[in-house]
Design a protein around this motif. Structure first.
Motif, PDB file in Angstrom:
ATOM      1  N   MET A 168       0.824  10.682   2.377  1.00  0.00           N
ATOM      2  CA  MET A 168       0.497   9.264   2.369  1.00  0.00           C
ATOM      3  C   MET A 168      -0.018   8.886   3.748  1.00  0.00           C
ATOM      4  O   MET A 168      -0.024   9.716   4.664  1.00  0.00           O
ATOM      5  CB  MET A 168       1.703   8.417   1.948  1.00  0.00           C
ATOM      6  N   THR A 169      -0.475   7.637   3.919  1.00  0.00           N
ATOM      7  CA  THR A 169      -0.987   7.183   5.202  1.00  0.00           C
ATOM      8  C   THR A 169      -0.101   6.066   5.754  1.00  0.00           C
ATOM      9  O   THR A 169       0.756   5.523   5.051  1.00  0.00           O
ATOM     10  CB  THR A 169      -2.425   6.660   5.078  1.00  0.00           C
ATOM     11  N   SER A 170      -0.338   5.715   7.003  1.00  0.00           N
ATOM     12  CA  SER A 170       0.488   4.714   7.676  1.00  0.00           C
ATOM     13  C   SER A 170       0.402   3.354   7.002  1.00  0.00           C
ATOM     14  O   SER A 170       1.426   2.713   6.736  1.00  0.00           O
ATOM     15  CB  SER A 170       0.045   4.588   9.138  1.00  0.00           C
ATOM     16  N   LEU A 171      -0.824   2.891   6.736  1.00  0.00           N
ATOM     17  CA  LEU A 171      -0.979   1.599   6.088  1.00  0.00           C
ATOM     18  C   LEU A 171      -0.431   1.638   4.668  1.00  0.00           C
ATOM     19  O   LEU A 171       0.182   0.666   4.202  1.00  0.00           O
ATOM     20  CB  LEU A 171      -2.448   1.180   6.090  1.00  0.00           C
ATOM     21  N   GLN A 172      -0.628   2.744   3.993  1.00  0.00           N
ATOM     22  CA  GLN A 172      -0.050   2.902   2.653  1.00  0.00           C
ATOM     23  C   GLN A 172       1.470   2.776   2.707  1.00  0.00           C
ATOM     24  O   GLN A 172       2.082   2.144   1.834  1.00  0.00           O
ATOM     25  CB  GLN A 172      -0.447   4.259   2.073  1.00  0.00           C
ATOM     26  N   GLU A 176       3.302  -0.057   0.615  1.00  0.00           N
ATOM     27  CA  GLU A 176       4.160   0.387  -0.482  1.00  0.00           C
ATOM     28  C   GLU A 176       5.581  -0.153  -0.320  1.00  0.00           C
ATOM     29  O   GLU A 176       6.273  -0.406  -1.310  1.00  0.00           O
ATOM     30  CB  GLU A 176       4.159   1.914  -0.575  1.00  0.00           C
ATOM     31  N   LEU A 177       6.002  -0.345   0.909  1.00  0.00           N
ATOM     32  CA  LEU A 177       7.301  -0.980   1.136  1.00  0.00           C
ATOM     33  C   LEU A 177       7.272  -2.444   0.690  1.00  0.00           C
ATOM     34  O   LEU A 177       8.248  -2.948   0.138  1.00  0.00           O
ATOM     35  CB  LEU A 177       7.684  -0.895   2.616  1.00  0.00           C
ATOM     36  N   GLN A 178       6.157  -3.123   0.922  1.00  0.00           N
ATOM     37  CA  GLN A 178       6.026  -4.513   0.502  1.00  0.00           C
ATOM     38  C   GLN A 178       5.821  -4.630  -1.006  1.00  0.00           C
ATOM     39  O   GLN A 178       6.500  -5.383  -1.698  1.00  0.00           O
ATOM     40  CB  GLN A 178       4.859  -5.175   1.240  1.00  0.00           C
TER      41      GLN A 178
END
Length: 218
Positions: A168-172, A176-178
């Motif tokens: 996965m990526t940092s922004l993902q 995804e937490l939100q």
């Protein structure tokens, strides 16, 4: 038989409470030789991941190697997000072979582990392979990892995927937490992190808010 869809998230999607984040060897000496990603972008992505984890209260382990004798301090972008958290310093290249780290993994007790750090081919492949062998559900944040060359990073990523790890990526990770903009209690925090470390996406949020007072939440 007809499959019936339901408005429920997939089991592989992460939540703030279902995993432990392990951030490994984000240190000066390791960063000096990292060539697969620029130092500026690496620090930005590490800050995004660390602040997302701290903001959503994700169980997080911070670990270094030879912090006083060779590799130097962990990036301040990470330690500032966890000001009261002790760093677990190791001698082993493979974090999963360090007893103190494993004690913390077991104390937290999550079966899903997400890794990020330097270098991808050594300090991330090692614990990813070891955790998978022991039955953990393993992810790694590929753009919050780096290596001495693009070749080294990409081969390490391929190897981990072949072992069953999920990239996965940092922004993902943050989004995804939100997951749902209607979660108003974390909306301002999430968009704030995106505006600061989310690159062009963050600029878009700033533009929409400034020009139109727009919001992704209803």
């Amino acid at each position: 038989m007809t499959i019936k869809a339901t408005p429920t998230p997939g089991k592989s999607l992460i939540t703030p409470t279902d995993h432990t984040l392990v951030m490994i060897d984000f240190q000066s000496q390791m960063a000096f030789a990292t060539k697969s990603i620029s130092t500026e972008l690496l620090r930005n992505n590490a800050a995004l991941v660390a602040n997302a984890a701290a903001g959503f209260k994700v169980s997080t382990i911070l670990t270094t190697v030879a912090v006083d004798s060779f590799s130097g301090p962990m990036f301040s972008e990470i330690t500032d997000a966890f000001p009261d958290q002790a760093l677990l310093d190791r001698t082993s290249m493979n974090t999963w072979e360090d007893a103190a780290v494993i004690d913390e993994v077991n104390r937290i007790g999550k079966e899903r582990i997400i890794f990020a750090g330097l270098w991808t081919s050594v300090c991330i492949v090692g614990p990813v392979a070891s955790a998978i062998d022991q039955g953990f559900d393993v992810y790694f944040i590929s753009d919050a990892c780096g290596d001495i060359s693009e070749e080294a990073h990409e081969r390490a990523v391929e190897r981990m995927i072949q072992l069953g790890a999920k990239p996965m990526t940092s922004l993902q990770y943050l989004l995804e937490l939100q997951r749902d903009w209607a979660r108003t209690e974390t909306y301002d925090m999430t968009t704030g992190f995106a505006k600061k470390w989310g690159g062009a996406y963050g600029l878009g949020i700033t533009y929409a808010k400034t020009m139109f007072n727009a919001s992704e939440a209803h």
